[in-house]
Scaffold this active site. Structure first.
Site, short mmCIF file in Angstrom:
data_model
loop_
_atom_site.label_atom_id
_atom_site.label_comp_id
_atom_site.label_asym_id
_atom_site.label_seq_id
_atom_site.Cartn_x
_atom_site.Cartn_y
_atom_site.Cartn_z
N ARG A 186 1.42 4.35 -3.03
CA ARG A 186 1.19 5.77 -2.72
C ARG A 186 2.47 6.58 -2.91
NH1 ARG A 186 -2.39 2.53 -0.41
NH2 ARG A 186 -4.40 3.32 0.34
N SER A 225 0.84 -1.21 0.00
CA SER A 225 0.00 0.00 0.00
C SER A 225 0.86 1.25 0.00
CB SER A 225 -0.88 0.03 1.26
OG SER A 225 -1.82 -0.99 1.21
N ARG A 259 -2.92 -14.05 -1.92
CA ARG A 259 -3.03 -14.30 -0.48
C ARG A 259 -3.58 -15.70 -0.18
NH1 ARG A 259 -0.99 -9.63 1.18
NH2 ARG A 259 -1.73 -7.73 0.19
N ASP A 309 -6.84 -7.89 4.81
CA ASP A 309 -6.10 -8.81 3.93
C ASP A 309 -5.58 -10.04 4.68
OD1 ASP A 309 -6.58 -7.17 1.78
OD2 ASP A 309 -4.71 -6.04 2.03
C1 S3P Z 1 -5.62 -1.29 0.12
C2 S3P Z 1 -6.83 -1.26 0.75
C3 S3P Z 1 -7.62 -2.46 1.01
C4 S3P Z 1 -6.79 -3.73 0.90
C5 S3P Z 1 -5.93 -3.72 -0.33
C6 S3P Z 1 -4.99 -2.55 -0.31
C7 S3P Z 1 -4.92 -0.01 -0.12
O1 S3P Z 1 -8.65 -2.53 0.04
O2 S3P Z 1 -7.62 -4.86 0.89
O3 S3P Z 1 -5.16 -4.91 -0.40
O4 S3P Z 1 -3.71 -0.03 -0.42
O5 S3P Z 1 -5.57 1.03 -0.01
P1 S3P Z 1 -10.06 -1.77 0.22
O6 S3P Z 1 -9.79 -0.33 0.27
O7 S3P Z 1 -10.87 -2.15 -0.98
O8 S3P Z 1 -10.62 -2.31 1.48
#
Ligand code: S3P
Length: 424
Positions: free
Chosen positions: A24, A20, A384, A311
Site C-alpha cells: 500500500r 500488506s 506460508r 494468513d
Molecule cells: C491481504 C489480504 C488478505 C491476506 C493477504 C494480504 C492484503 O487477503 O490473506 O495475504 O494485503 O490486503 P484477502 O483480502 O483475499 O482475504
C-alpha cells in the site's frame, strides 16, 4: 530444505516488514504528489512485483538499503506500460493495482504465475465493472485487460466476502469516481488501506463495517516507517510455544487490531506471551513480543475472527496439534483460494508428519497433542506452508525435508537465517 528436531530455541529476532503495508505504501506514494520516503520496506518477491509495476508505469523509485524514495506522479499521472504487468504470485499486487488502473486513461494487461492465474478475480472484476470499468478476462481469471477511460461512477457496494484486497481495490478506484463510493463487508478485514489513505489526505469515513471514500484529485507525499509483519512473526511465536525450554523475543511487530487475532487465540490456548513496549508508528500499533514454551489447550476458531488471522491459520493448525484436546477451525473456506489450497496443503502435510487433523468444508478438526515424526513434505509452492512445515520440523522426531521451500522468498527471504540464529 532439511530441518532437524531441536531441544530449545532462544534469542531476540527481527522479522521482515509488513507485506500488506509495504504494497500500500508503494502504491499510494507512486500516485501522490511529491517525494515520499518509505523506511523499512519489505524486500520480498511479492513487493518487488508492485515496485516493478509502477516503475513500468513511469514512476521514479530509488532503492537504497531498506529505504525507498518515491517521486509520485499524481493520481492520474501513470504512463501506459509498454508490456503486460507481471504480478508473479502476488494477489495483493493484482487486486489492489486494478483499482488504480481503473482510474487511468489507458488500457493495460496484468498477468501472473500459475498459482495466481488460478485465483478468483471475479471479486474485483464485478464491482469494478459496476463502477463502469471495461474489463476483459477469460472466466474471471488472469490475464486481465482493463480498458480505462478515466471515467468511473461511484457505487455503494456490499461485498459477500470479508477481503481487504477487494476493499482496498474499491477504495482506490473510489478516489477516481465522481462522488462518494461506499464499501461494506460482512466482517471487518485488515484496515491498512483506510489508515494510509487517510494519512495521504484522502477523505475517508469509517462506519462500523462500511467505509466511504470521496472523489479525490490529490494525495500528498508522506514519510512512512513500516512495522514488522505479525504474519511472519507468527511462525516464531508458535515455534517459541511448542519447542520445549524456549524463550524468544520478536521486536517491532505490528499489532493492528484487525491483524492480532492470533494473539487472542493463543492467549485462550494458555500461551505464555507478553506484549511489551506498545507504541504507535506511522498510524499503526507496534510492540515487542516475548514468548516462552507453554502447555497449550485446544480452542475453537470461527468465521468472526478468521479475517483477523487469515494468513496464520496453517501455523495455528500446527500449534493445535500440540495442544490438549480437540481444536475446531471453521469459517475458513477462503483458505482454499490462497497461494495454495491451504486447507488441503496444511491437512495433508501435517497428517504425513503424524498429526491427527481432518480437513472439513471450511476448516479443520485437530486432536492433540500428537508426537510428530520427520518425513518428506511439500510446500505446494506456498510460502506460508513452507514456513509452517519448517517449524513443524523443529519438533518432529528425526529429520523433516521440505520440498519446494524456496517460495519463502515471497514474503520472508531470510527465514532460514533467522531460524538458525535462535536454534541452540
Ligand atoms: C491481504 C489480504 C488478505 C491476506 C493477504 C494480504 C492484503 O487477503 O490473506 O495475504 O494485503 O490486503 P484477502 O483480502 O483475499 O482475504
Amino acid at each position: 530444505m532439511k530441518i532437524n528436531k531441536i531441544s530449545k530455541i532462544s534469542g531476540t529476532i527481527i522479522v521482515p516488514a509488513d507485506k500488506s503495508i509495504t504494497h500500500r505504501a508503494i502504491m499510494l506514494s507512486c500516485i501522490a504528489c511529491g517525494k515520499s520516503v518509505i523506511n523499512n520496506y519489505l524486500q520480498s518477491e511479492d513487493c518487488f512485483m508492485t515496485l516493478n509495476a509502477f516503475k513500468q508505469m513511469g514512476v521514479s523509485i530509488e532503492q537504497e538499503n531498506n529505504k525507498l524514495t518515491v517521486t509520485g506522479v499524481g493520481i492520474k499521472g501513470l504512463k501506459k506500460p509498454i508490456k503486460e504487468i507481471y504480478a508473479g504470485n502476488s494477489g495483493t499486487t493484482t487486486r489492489l493495482i486494478l483499482g488504480i488502473l481503473a482510474g487511468q486513461n489507458f488500457s493495460s494487461t496484468i498477468c501472473g504465475d500459475e498459482s495466481l492465474s488460478k485465483r478468483p478475480m471475479k471479486r474485483v472484476i464485478e464491482p469494478l465493472s459496476l463502477m463502469g470499468a471495461s474489463i476483459e478476462s477469460e472466466n474471471n481469471y488472469l490475464p486481465i485487460t482493463i480498458n480505462s477511460t478515466g471515467v468511473l461512477n461511484s457505487i455503494d457496494y456490499t461485498s459477500p466476502i470479508a477481503s481487504a484486497q477487494v476493499k482496498s481495490c474499491l477504495l482506490f478506484a473510489g478516489m477516481y469516481a465522481d462522488k462518494t463510493t461506499t464499501f461494506t463487508e460482512p466482517i471487518k478485514s485488515r484496515d491498512h488501506s483506510e489508515r494510509m489513505l487517510k494519512s495521504f489526505g484522502a477523505d475517508i469515513v469509517i462506519n462500523n463495517l462500511s467505509v466511504s471514500i470521496k472523489h479525490c484529485s490529490k494525495l500528498y507525499a508522506q514519510e512512512i516507517n513500516i512495522p514488522n509483519d505479525i504474519s511472519s512473526a507468527s511462525f516464531f511465536i508458535i515455534a517459541g510455544l511448542i519447542v520445549p525450554n524456549s524463550n524468544i523475543k520478536i521486536l517491532n511487530v505490528n499489532i493492528n487490531k484487525t491483524r492480532d487475532g492470533i494473539l487472542e487465540v493463543l492467549n485462550k490456548m494458555g500461551a505464555n506471551i507478553v506484549s511489551d513496549n506498545i507504541r504507535t508508528e506511522s498510524g499503526e500499533e507496534v510492540c515487542d513480543i516475548e514468548v516462552k514454551s507453554s502447555k497449550l489447550k485446544a480452542t475453537s476458531i470461527n468465521a468472526d475472527i478468521v479475517p483477523r488471522l487469515i494468513d496464520e491459520i496453517p501455523i495455528i493448525a500446527l500449534c493445535a496439534t500440540q495442544a490438549e484436546g480437540q481444536t475446531i477451525i471453521s469459517g475458513a473456506q477462503e483458505l482454499k483460494v490462497k497461494e495454495s489450497n491451504r486447507l488441503f496443503s496444511t491437512a495433508t502435510q501435517l497428517k504425513k508428519l503424524g498429526a491427527d487433523i481432518t480437513e472439513t468444508k471450511d476448516g479443520f478438526i485437530i486432536n492433540g497433542p500428537t508426537k510428530l515424526k520427520g518425513c518428506t513434505v511439500d510446500s505446494f509452492d506456498d510460502h506460508r506452508i513452507s514456513m509452517m512445515l519448517s517449524i513443524a520440523g523443529l519438533i518432529a522426531d528425526g529429520e523433516t525435508e521440505i520440498l519446494n521451500s524456496n517460495c519463502i522468498n515471497i514474503s520472508f527471504s531470510n527465514f532460514y537465517e533467522v531460524l538458525k540464529s535462535i536454534c541452540k
